[in-house]
Motif scaffolding. Structure first.
Motif, short mmCIF file in Angstrom:
data_model
loop_
_atom_site.label_atom_id
_atom_site.label_comp_id
_atom_site.label_asym_id
_atom_site.label_seq_id
_atom_site.Cartn_x
_atom_site.Cartn_y
_atom_site.Cartn_z
N ILE A 1 0.89 -1.04 0.06
CA ILE A 1 -0.15 -0.06 -0.12
C ILE A 1 0.81 1.25 0.17
O ILE A 1 1.55 1.48 0.99
CB ILE A 1 -0.90 -0.03 1.12
CG1 ILE A 1 -1.76 -1.13 1.30
CG2 ILE A 1 -1.95 1.27 1.23
CD1 ILE A 1 -2.71 -1.48 2.51
N GLY A 2 1.06 1.92 -1.01
CA GLY A 2 1.85 3.16 -1.32
C GLY A 2 2.77 3.05 -2.34
O GLY A 2 3.60 2.31 -2.27
N ALA A 3 2.40 3.91 -3.63
CA ALA A 3 3.53 3.86 -4.49
C ALA A 3 4.29 5.15 -4.53
O ALA A 3 4.68 6.02 -5.39
CB ALA A 3 2.52 3.98 -5.99
N GLY A 4 4.86 5.40 -3.24
CA GLY A 4 6.00 6.09 -3.24
C GLY A 4 7.27 5.64 -3.28
O GLY A 4 7.33 4.47 -3.76
N ALA A 5 8.48 6.31 -2.72
CA ALA A 5 9.74 5.81 -2.82
C ALA A 5 9.85 4.50 -2.28
O ALA A 5 10.56 3.46 -2.95
CB ALA A 5 10.74 6.83 -2.15
N SER A 6 9.63 4.06 -0.93
CA SER A 6 9.75 3.06 -0.50
C SER A 6 8.78 1.79 -0.99
O SER A 6 9.48 0.64 -1.10
CB SER A 6 9.63 2.93 1.18
OG SER A 6 8.50 3.35 1.49
N GLY A 7 7.75 2.14 -1.16
CA GLY A 7 6.80 1.00 -1.84
C GLY A 7 7.45 0.59 -3.27
O GLY A 7 7.48 -0.71 -3.39
N LEU A 8 7.45 1.48 -4.18
CA LEU A 8 8.04 1.18 -5.31
C LEU A 8 9.33 0.28 -5.49
O LEU A 8 9.51 -0.67 -6.11
CB LEU A 8 8.31 2.30 -6.31
CG LEU A 8 7.01 3.17 -6.61
CD1 LEU A 8 7.32 4.39 -7.48
CD2 LEU A 8 6.01 2.67 -7.53
N PHE A 9 10.36 0.74 -4.51
CA PHE A 9 11.61 0.10 -4.64
C PHE A 9 11.36 -1.32 -3.91
O PHE A 9 11.90 -2.22 -4.45
CB PHE A 9 12.48 0.85 -3.50
CG PHE A 9 13.90 0.57 -3.80
CD1 PHE A 9 14.61 0.74 -5.07
CD2 PHE A 9 14.61 0.02 -2.84
CE1 PHE A 9 15.83 0.29 -5.55
CE2 PHE A 9 15.95 -0.29 -3.45
CZ PHE A 9 16.58 -0.13 -4.41
N CYS A 10 10.33 -1.37 -2.99
CA CYS A 10 10.25 -2.82 -2.25
C CYS A 10 9.66 -3.73 -3.29
O CYS A 10 10.04 -4.63 -3.51
CB CYS A 10 9.28 -2.70 -1.05
SG CYS A 10 8.95 -3.97 -0.35
N ALA A 11 8.60 -3.28 -4.17
CA ALA A 11 7.98 -3.81 -5.22
C ALA A 11 8.86 -4.65 -6.11
O ALA A 11 8.66 -5.60 -6.52
CB ALA A 11 6.83 -3.08 -5.91
N ALA A 12 9.99 -3.72 -6.67
CA ALA A 12 10.79 -4.38 -7.55
C ALA A 12 11.70 -5.53 -7.00
O ALA A 12 11.89 -6.47 -7.75
CB ALA A 12 11.88 -3.24 -7.99
N GLN A 13 12.20 -5.15 -5.88
CA GLN A 13 12.92 -6.22 -5.26
C GLN A 13 12.24 -7.61 -5.01
O GLN A 13 12.76 -8.49 -5.18
CB GLN A 13 13.44 -5.79 -3.63
CG GLN A 13 14.28 -4.45 -3.66
CD GLN A 13 15.23 -4.37 -4.63
OE1 GLN A 13 16.07 -5.21 -4.52
NE2 GLN A 13 15.27 -3.35 -5.52
N ALA A 14 10.63 -7.50 -4.45
CA ALA A 14 10.35 -8.63 -4.21
C ALA A 14 9.82 -9.35 -5.54
O ALA A 14 10.03 -10.50 -5.81
CB ALA A 14 8.71 -8.33 -3.55
N GLY A 15 9.58 -8.57 -6.48
CA GLY A 15 9.27 -9.03 -8.02
C GLY A 15 10.43 -9.83 -8.80
O GLY A 15 10.23 -10.84 -9.10
N TYR A 16 11.60 -9.23 -8.26
CA TYR A 16 12.72 -9.95 -9.08
C TYR A 16 13.17 -11.44 -8.12
O TYR A 16 13.75 -12.17 -8.69
CB TYR A 16 14.09 -9.02 -8.76
CG TYR A 16 14.10 -7.96 -9.64
CD1 TYR A 16 13.93 -8.09 -11.12
CD2 TYR A 16 14.55 -6.60 -9.48
CE1 TYR A 16 14.11 -7.18 -11.99
CE2 TYR A 16 14.42 -5.48 -10.25
CZ TYR A 16 14.34 -6.13 -11.60
OH TYR A 16 14.41 -4.84 -12.49
N ARG A 17 12.48 -11.40 -6.93
CA ARG A 17 12.49 -12.91 -6.16
C ARG A 17 11.57 -13.78 -6.67
O ARG A 17 11.57 -14.87 -6.39
CB ARG A 17 12.51 -12.61 -4.66
CG ARG A 17 13.75 -11.97 -4.11
CD ARG A 17 13.20 -11.49 -2.58
NE ARG A 17 12.82 -12.84 -1.87
CZ ARG A 17 11.59 -12.69 -1.26
NH1 ARG A 17 10.85 -11.77 -1.18
NH2 ARG A 17 11.23 -13.81 -0.66
#
Length: 393
Positions: free
Chosen positions: A9-25
C-alpha cells in the motif's frame, strides 16, 4: 477475488522500491495507491530535482526513539548501492553539496527508473485504488478496495507520513498499525519552515526572498547553512534542519555572522578604517535589505567607525549573533518535507521490517519512527527499508 503474494500500500519511494525487489525474487506483487499518479512526493522533492541520496548516510543523521534501528538496513543497502542502480539506468545527476546527489534534469527521470524496475520485475501498480478495510486471515490478509477484494500472503504498508496532504498524504498507515494493536508515537511536522510573531513578521516583510548564511541552534544542535526570509517567517536549509530539533517555546538562536570573530573584526575595522561608516561594512557582510532592518533598530550604524563605543559594538554583535525573529510555530504538514515520529520501531524487525506480533505485516519508509536530516537521508532510508523488506515478503 484476486490473489497476490505481496500487496504494497503506497506507490511512493519505499513502496515502489520494495515492489521491484520482491518482484525480482519471483513474487507476484501488486502496489496500490489512492492517488492518480505514482511517486508524487518524489516529483516535487528537491525543487523538482529530487535529492535522492546522501553518500554520508549514517545512523547519526536519523532521529528515532530507537536510534539503533536504522543501522541494519543502511548497512545492507547503502547509498553507493543505489547510485550503482541509477548509473545502470543512465541517470544524469549532480552533487550539489558534498555527498548530496540530485537529478540533473528532473525528478521524473528517477521516478521513471523506479517504474521501469517495477515493470522489469513483473510488479503491477494500480492507482486510484483506495483500501477500505483490511482483515487478517489464517494465511495472510484480505483487502476490500473501491475496486473489489484482494487477498495476499504478505502486506507491506508504505503509506508515508502526514506531510503535504495536497499530494495525498494521510494517516492511513498509522490507522493500520493501531488496528493491529501496534504502538504509534506522537507525530509532528518536520523539515518545515518556522513562522514568526505577527509584529516581527510585519517588520521583516521587506525581506521576503532574501537569503543569508547563518548558524541556527536549538536544543544543543547547530546547523550552518543558508536561511531564507519568507512572507510567513523563515525557511531555507538551516531552518528546515533545525526544525527537527526545535519546538514552539524552545529557544532558537540565529547567528548571522557564523564565519567571523565579530569582536575582533569590528575592533580591527575601527582601528584600521576609522572614517568608514559601519553601515558600509555591514552591506559587505549582509544583504543590503537586511541592513536596512538593522538600521531601524540601531540607527547609529550610519556613523563612522571612530565614533562608535565598545558598548555600541557589543550591542551590534549581540543583535547579529543572537538575532531574535520571535519564532511562533511552524507551517505544519502543509509544507513539511517529513513527519517526525510514527510507528514505534520496537514493533518491527530491523532486519525484515516485519511486524513482531502480526506475521506477514510489514512497515517501511516514513510511516515508521525514523526521520532523517535534510539532504537525501530520508530517501536513502526509503531505499534501504524497501530493499530489506523486499528480501523477505
Amino acid at each position: 477475488m484476486e490473489t497476490f503474494d505481496v500487496v504494497i500500500i503506497g506507490a511512493g519511494a519505499s513502496g515502489l522500491f520494495c515492489a521491484a525487489q520482491a518482484g525480482y525474487r519471483g513474487r507476484k506483487v501488486l502496489v496500490l495507491d489512492h492517488a492518480n499518479k505514482a511517486g508524487k512526493k518524489i516529483l516535487m522533492s528537491g525543487g523538482g530535482r529530487c535529492n535522492f541520496t546522501n553518500l554520508d548516510a549514517a545512523p547519526k543523521h536519523f532521529l528515532s526513539a530507537n536510534p539503533h534501528f536504522c543501522i541494519s538496513a543502511l548497512k545492507r543497502y547503502t547509498p553507493n548501492d543505489f547510485v550503482e542502480l541509477v548509473d545502470r539506468h543512465g541517470l544524469e545527476y549532480v552533487e550539489k553539496a558534498p555527498g548530496q546527489y540530485f537529478c540533473q534534469h528532473s525528478a521524473k527521470d528517477l521516478l521513471n527508473i523506479l517504474l521501469t524496475e517495477c515493470e522489469w520485475s513483473g510488479s503491477e501498480i494500480r492507482l486510484d485504488t483506495s483500501v477500505k478495510t483490511i482483515n487478517k486471515r489464517d494465511q495472510g490478509f484480505s483487502l476490500i478496495t473501491n475496486k473489489g477484494e484482494i487477498e495476499c500472503e504478505s502486506l507491506v504498508v508504505a503509506t508515508g507520513g502526514l506531510s503535504i496532504p495536497t499530494l495525498g498524504a494521510s494517516g492511513f498507515g498509522y490507522q493500520i498499525a493501531e488496528q493491529f494493536g501496534l504502538k504509534v508515537l506522537p507525530r509532528r511536522a518536520s523539515l518545515v519552515p518556522i513562522t514568526i510573531q505577527p509584529a516581527m513578521k510585519e517588520k521583516l516583510s521587506t525581506l521576503s526572498g532574501v537569503s543569508v548564511d547563518i548558524e541556527a541552534s536549538a536544543n544543543g544542535v547547530s546547523f550552518k547553512d543558508p536561511m531564507l526570509f519568507t512572507h510567513r517567517g523563515i525557511s531555507g536549509p538551516a531552518i528546515l534542519q533545525t526544525s527537527n530539533f526545535w519546538q514552539p517555546g524552545d529557544e532558537l538562536q540565529l547567528n548571522l555572522l557564523p564565519d567571523l570573530n565579530p569582536e575582533e573584526h569590528f575592533k580591527t575595522l575601527r582601528n584600521d578604517k576609522p572614517k568608514r561608516a559601519l553601515e558600509t561594512e555591514l552591506n559587505q557582510l549582509l544583504p543590503k535589505r537586511f541592513v536596512e532592518v538593522v538600521k531601524q533598530d540601531l540607527p547609529w550604524i550610519t556613523k563612522p567607525m571612530a565614533e562608535l563605543s565598545n558598548d555600541n559594538l557589543a550591542e551590534l554583535i549581540q543583535y547579529l549573533t543572537h538575532f531574535d525573529v520571535q519564532p511562533n510555530g511552524t507551517e505544519g504538514y502543509r509544507t513539511a518535507e517529513v513527519t517526525l515520529g510514527g510507528i514505534d520501531t520496537n514493533e518491527v524487525s530491523s532486519k525484515t521490517f516485519e511486524c513482531n506480533s502480526v506475521k506477514g505485516l510489514y512497515f517501511i519508509g516514513e510511516v515508521l519512527d525514523v526521520t532523517g536530516w535534510l539532504g537525501g537521508y530520508n530517501f536513502q532510508f526509503a531505499w534501504s527499508s524497501g530493499f530489506a523488506a523486499g528480501q523477505f515478503v
